[in-house]
Motif scaffolding. Structure first.
Motif: not given
Lengths: 232, 232, 232, 232
Positions: C126, C129-130, C134, C137-138, C159, C229-230, D186
């Motif tokens: 987690d 990823s978070h 993420e 990426r964001r 992406d 989602r992305s 992911d």
DNA sequence: CATGAATGAGGGTTCATTCAT
DNA sequence: TATGAATGAACCCTCATTCAT
């Protein structure tokens, strides 16, 4: 060299046994918590790590002891049915033998272990019940029933006799183990005669009073078809 | 502020008492070794350090408890000499009272504590002897002697009666404390009637045979219509 | 004296923080398994037992670190939306800043910790990823979308740009941490220019080809209503 | 007996190989520290002592593995110079093949092993550099240079392309190995198309602008009708 | 008197490594 | 060569006890 090999191999096979013996000894002497794994191993003549080669934990040692029912370290009441002789004598023989065996051996220590560790090792309750209390109860009650049937004893609840004869033995063992020589003058616990006198006292109480004999016998039949759990 | 001071002072005076109570409780519940100093302090509502303000060590706690003779936590046999009434009844009353008091209270825990810690705390042997065994022996033997003197009892070694009546009580207490509900069906230990029947059984054995027959306590007649498993 | 008191109390309150810092440092340096509890405590200036006063186990230390998301030890991508300026410049600034921050700090060690311990501590997945993937990426995808909308970038899957720009940074961090100076001549990993050249290379690939401009812009709308989602 | 001897001897010769295989497997699965010597031996079908007959220590096992360059467990980039065909296609083929080989096999585990153990085993840095990075760099850079020479690619620093294409593969392998199915959604790491799109993206950046337009590989046209989430 | 914080000593358990056969 | 048995050196964790405030 071959012999030595053999000897060594024999020793290796015997390791678990030796470790269990050492563990039992230290558990009895110091209690489970205070017995150090290292000391147990040392007493068995090996290193601490070797202990863990044979048992997964200290708890496992005690569980193995329980599972082995403390393997013959506790004197068990003889179960051979000796039908010959008076029931008085049978009772005398069985209880005297058992009592002195228990007083000599490690029974007191084992009983103490059971009392102190039963919280953490429920298996001990089973051991206590199935290996100590029940066999003694069965044997003694069996003789009592036989005596009643043969008119040698008054009709009494066999459990009562068990209660009267077995319980004092248990306390005496515990006392002997725990107090040792701390209270040397304690006639109530240490005197071996006292128990035999106590035995005679109970036997006397079991003997039918001469005039009451007639009414005693018929009642005995009610003990032959045990309707309850505590029959022989 | 004054009130608070007063309240505080009162509390402060009571600290050792509360700590001893907490310690006894935990010693009984978990044994000496497994009772953590922190838990004792917590149960007494103070911090661990405060405990060491009042007692020099955990051992000191137990020594203080022993010195205080476990302060009233154990039911003592009543020593008032009630001269009135039959010796049978006296014995019945004293033992029944004592037994049920012990079975209700924490006696089992204290007995276990004595057994397990006496090798580290010799004071416990004294406690055991002077506070438990001796008073009971003295009281029971006294009644027996009185009964013999008054012709109510056969002439027997009073210690024999003590042995027969006191020892089973001790084991039953220990058993009750240690096994709790692990062996719920153990009639030998848990049945409350068994002890009273045992008492009657011993009383009967004490009664002189031919002439005293009529005096045999009413309870003895119940042996014929036993409605329970443990009838005679 | 008061001051000293204050200082001490402040230190005591700070113990968990200090322990976590020490733990993170050692976990990064030696890995979780090889970091000895005693060393962690020593680095925090306390004894081993003190560590266990604040954390229940060594695992708890790592869990606390994870729960605190390695508290600011890892450089986070700046999230302030700077709307001014060309998207090219935005991307340049954000990535250059992030990359150099990660390369300076402990990011490599933390990434390695994540990779090696994620088996035993699922919370790390987690975190990874978070907290790492993420946000980066964001942020990057957001700028890309903005650039596409403004006609500065060709319409590409955001992406893809994240992939092209973020992944190399991660490996470079890991490499830098693990290899240190073992492979000093590794131009592929250690040269800081290489990344900026790589950045320019990707930016170039993003720039619309002069003649193709007309067909590029309409497609951009499809990235505004992220159906997947992305999106940002 | 002869046959058995032969069989045995053959097996014996194979022992080191089997042990190395077992060791590599466990090192990959659990890491060097957590892989127990006993488990390695067990997986190789021999006893723990036998392991020490062939290797002086657990470290020796890893050193032998390193010296053997992890013997064929890691997919190496094919070095045959296929001169035929467009450089775009060459690059596509080499990288796609390498990437999927790495993603299938144990490369992630070996990369992780390298990262975590390189500080104890400097030989790993050499392995990393000479067996992984350099061959890939050489192969990819060679193709890029060829492409530039033939006018298929814009003149760029070949290392830049290596950086852009190889590094993401490494991280994806690590991620796949470490996270497994922990972060199944992911897209940045797990999507297999993402890499091929990334490859096209880089190839496009390599293509000279005005005149080379027509040559743009057929795959590039697919960018207009992206049916999946990760289209351009 | 009271306490939160700290610690030294010690016990249970594991594991790489060795020895005797 | 192969192995079952053994072990020393660590390491994690606990707890009675002390210290500074």
């Amino acid at each position: 060299m071959l012999e030595r090999g053999d000897a060594c191999r024999r020793r290796k096979q015997a390791r678990p046994r030796e470790l269990l013996d050492a563990a039992l000894g230290l558990f009895i002497e110091k209690g489970f918590a205070a017995a150090r794994a290292e000391d147990i191993a040392a007493r068995a003549g090996v290193s601490k790590a070797t202990l863990y080669l044979h048992f997964r934990s200290k708890e496992d040692l005690l569980k193995a002891l329980i599972a082995e029912r403390f393997a013959s370290r506790i004197a068990t009441v003889s179960h051979e049915t000796t039908d010959a002789g008076a029931s008085h004598d049978l009772l005398r023989e069985v209880l005297t033998t058992w009592q002195s065996a228990l007083m000599e051996g490690h029974a007191g220590g084992i009983f103490k272990l059971v009392l102190t560790e039963v919280h953490n090792f429920p298996g001990l309750a089973d051991f206590w019940s199935h290996e100590v209390v029940e066999p003694a109860r069965r044997r003694v009650a069996g003789i009592v029933v036989r005596g009643i049937d043969r008119g040698e004893f008054r009709p009494v609840d066999p459990d009562l006799v068990v209660h009267a004869l077995v319980l004092p033995i248990l306390i005496m063992c515990l006392h002997r183990h725990a107090m040792g020589s701390s209270v040397p003058d304690d006639a109530l616990m240490n005197a071996p005669d006292l128990f035999s006198h106590h035995l005679e006292f109970v036997l006397e109480g079991l003997t039918p009073h001469p005039p009451a004999r007639a009414l005693a016998t018929p009642a005995s039949s009610s003990y032959e078809c045990g309707e309850s759990r505590s029959r022989v």
